[in-house]
Scaffold this active site. Structure first.
Site, PDB file in Angstrom:
ATOM      1  N   LYS A 179       0.861  -1.183   0.000  1.00  0.00           N
ATOM      2  CA  LYS A 179       0.000   0.000   0.000  1.00  0.00           C
ATOM      3  C   LYS A 179       0.897   1.233   0.000  1.00  0.00           C
ATOM      4  CE  LYS A 179      -3.478   2.396   2.719  1.00  0.00           C
ATOM      5  NZ  LYS A 179      -4.401   2.318   3.869  1.00  0.00           N
ATOM      6  N   LYS A 232      -2.170  -1.500  -3.902  1.00  0.00           N
ATOM      7  CA  LYS A 232      -3.051  -0.334  -3.799  1.00  0.00           C
ATOM      8  C   LYS A 232      -2.242   0.940  -3.877  1.00  0.00           C
ATOM      9  CE  LYS A 232      -5.825   1.919  -0.328  1.00  0.00           C
ATOM     10  NZ  LYS A 232      -6.169   1.992   1.053  1.00  0.00           N
TER      11      LYS A 232
HETATM   12  C1  PBG Z   1      -7.356   3.176   5.914  1.00  0.00           C
HETATM   13  C2  PBG Z   1      -7.619   3.106   4.455  1.00  0.00           C
HETATM   14  C3  PBG Z   1      -7.416   4.087   3.473  1.00  0.00           C
HETATM   15  C4  PBG Z   1      -7.901   3.575   2.297  1.00  0.00           C
HETATM   16  C5  PBG Z   1      -8.368   2.285   2.555  1.00  0.00           C
HETATM   17  N1  PBG Z   1      -8.165   2.018   3.904  1.00  0.00           N
HETATM   18  C6  PBG Z   1      -6.916   5.475   3.593  1.00  0.00           C
HETATM   19  C7  PBG Z   1      -5.496   5.783   3.869  1.00  0.00           C
HETATM   20  O1  PBG Z   1      -4.638   4.911   4.031  1.00  0.00           O
HETATM   21  O2  PBG Z   1      -5.232   6.979   3.962  1.00  0.00           O
HETATM   22  C8  PBG Z   1      -7.922   4.310   0.989  1.00  0.00           C
HETATM   23  C9  PBG Z   1      -8.889   3.789   0.005  1.00  0.00           C
HETATM   24  C10 PBG Z   1      -9.276   4.715  -1.091  1.00  0.00           C
HETATM   25  O3  PBG Z   1      -8.677   5.782  -1.304  1.00  0.00           O
HETATM   26  O4  PBG Z   1     -10.240   4.364  -1.766  1.00  0.00           O
HETATM   27  N2  PBG Z   1      -6.008   3.139   6.241  1.00  0.00           N
HETATM   28 ZN    ZN Z   2      -5.498   3.815   8.294  1.00  0.00          ZN
END
Ligand code: PBG
Ligand code: ZN
Length: 307
Positions: A179, A232
Site C-alpha cells: 500500500k 493499492k
Molecule cells: C485506511 C484506508 C485508506 C484507504 C483504505 N483504507 C486510507 C489511507 O490509508 O489513507 C484508501 C482507500 C481509497 O482511497 O479508496 N487506512
Molecule cells: Zn489507516
C-alpha cells in the site's frame, strides 16, 4: 461501503458521486442490492460515534462495523463481508497506529515554541495489539475476511495469532501488502473522515518510487500468513501488480482507490470521457496486469454492464 451511526442516513460523499455514508439499515439495503447484481463481496469501513486515542470504536463489540456486519449477515448470509482493519478512522489524530510525541532536542525547543517543535512517532508494536483485538471483534460479528490496511510491521502475524487463539483458525487475511503513500486516497479520507490531523503516512506506507521495497513487503506478509495479497492503488501501479503476479503464487487483489474513481467520475460529468467505457477499460487493465480480485467503487455498475 462506509457505515455511520443513525437511521435512514444516505449521505453522498462530495468527492465520490454515487458513494454514500450509510446508516446500518441503509447498508443492509445496499448490501442486498449489491448481492443481487452478482457482486460476491463488499468491504466495510466505519465512521464511529466518537474518536479517541485508543481507537475504541474499531475494536468495541458494539462498534459501527460490528453492528453492520451482524445486521447484513442476518439478512444476506451469503454475501462475503470483508472488514477493513485500521485505526485511522477511529483515532482522534487520524493516524493508522498509536502516536506518541517524542522529546525534541534542547536546541530546537529553545529556538521555537513547543507546539511547533513537537515531534511525533507511530508506536508500531503497541498498535499491533489493537489491530489483533479489532480483527477478533470483527470476526465475532460475522466478518468473513480480515483486511488489514494500516501498514504496521508485523500486523499479519499478530492478527493471525489473535484470530487463532480464539478459534478463528479458518478466517482468511487479505493483506493490503503493498500500500503506497498516495495522493489518490484524498476522497476516501473525506468519505471516512480519516485525514491525519498532522504529518502524513509516509513513515508506514510505501514509497511510490520504490518497487523493490513493495515486493519485500509482500514477501513478509506472505511469510506472516497472509492468504490474499493486495496492491493499492491500482491504475498508477499496474507494474507492481504485474510484478507481484509473476513473483508470488498467492491470490492477488488490486484496489482501485477513491481518487481513481473520482477522476473518472469528474471527467465523465464534464462529458470529457465516456464514463462506462473508461470504467470498463480501467478494470480490464487491472485484470490484464494480473489481479485476480478487484476492489472497486464501480462494482455495482460494472456488474450491471457485465450482466
Ligand atoms: C485506511 C484506508 C485508506 C484507504 C483504505 N483504507 C486510507 C489511507 O490509508 O489513507 C484508501 C482507500 C481509497 O482511497 O479508496 N487506512
Ligand atoms: Zn489507516
Amino acid at each position: 461501503m462506509f457505515v455511520c451511526p443513525g437511521e435512514r442516513m444516505r449521505n453522498e460523499v462530495r468527492s465520490m458521486p454515487g458513494v454514500f455514508n450509510l446508516s446500518v439499515d441503509e447498508a443492509v439495503k445496499e448490501a442486498r442490492e449489491t448481492y443481487s447484481l452478482g457482486v460476491p463481496a463488499v468491504i466495510l469501513f466505519g465512521l464511529p460515534e466518537k474518536k479517541d486515542e485508543l481507537a475504541t470504536g474499531a475494536w468495541a463489540d458494539g462498534g459501527i462495523v460490528q453492528q453492520t456486519a451482524r445486521a447484513i449477515k442476518r439478512e444476506i448470509p451469503d454475501l462475503i463481508l470483508i472488514g477493513d482493519v485500521c485505526l485511522c478512522e477511529y483515532m482522534s489524530h487520524g493516524h493508522c497506529g498509536i502516536v506518541r510525541s517524542t522529546p525534541q532536542s534542547l536546541g530546537a525547543a529553545v529556538a521555537a515554541p513547543p507546539a511547533a517543535t513537537t515531534e511525533y512517532e507511530i508506536v508500531n508494536d503497541a498498535s499491533l495489539e489493537l489491530l489483533a483485538r479489532t480483527s477478533v471483534s470483527l470476526a465475532r460479528a460475522g466478518i468473513d475476511i480480515i483486511a488489514p490496511s494500516d501498514m504496521m510491521d508485523g500486523r499479519v502475524a499478530a492478527i493471525r495469532k489473535g484470530l487463532d487463539e480464539v478459534g478463528f483458525i479458518n478466517t482468511p487475511i487479505l493483506s493490503y501488502a503493498a500500500k503506497f503513500a498516495s495522493g489518490f486516497y484524498g476522497p476516501f479520507r473525506e468519505a471516512a473522515d480519516s485525514a491525519p490531523q498532522f504529518g502524513d503516512r509516509r513513515s508506514y506506507q510505501m514509497d511510490p518510487a520504490n518497487i523493490r521495497e513493495a515486493m519485500r513487503e509482500i514477501e513478509l506478509d506472505l511469510e506472516e500468513g497472509a492468504d490474499i495479497i493486495m496492491v493499492k492503488p491500482a491504475l498508477p501501479y499496474l507494474d507492481v501488480i504485474a510484478a507481484a503476479r509473476e513473483r508470488f503464487d498467492a491470490p492477488l487483489a488490486a484496489y482501485q482507490v477513491s481518487g481513481e474513481y473520482a477522476m473518472i467520475e469528474a471527467a465523465a460529468r464534464n462529458n470529457w470521457i465516456d464514463r462506462d467505457r473508461v470504467m470498463m477499460e480501467s478494470l480490464f487493465s487491472i485484470r490484464r496486469a494480473g489481479a485476480n480480485v478487484i476492489l472497486t467503487y464501480f462494482a455495482k455498475d460494472a456488474a450491471k454492464l457485465l450482466a
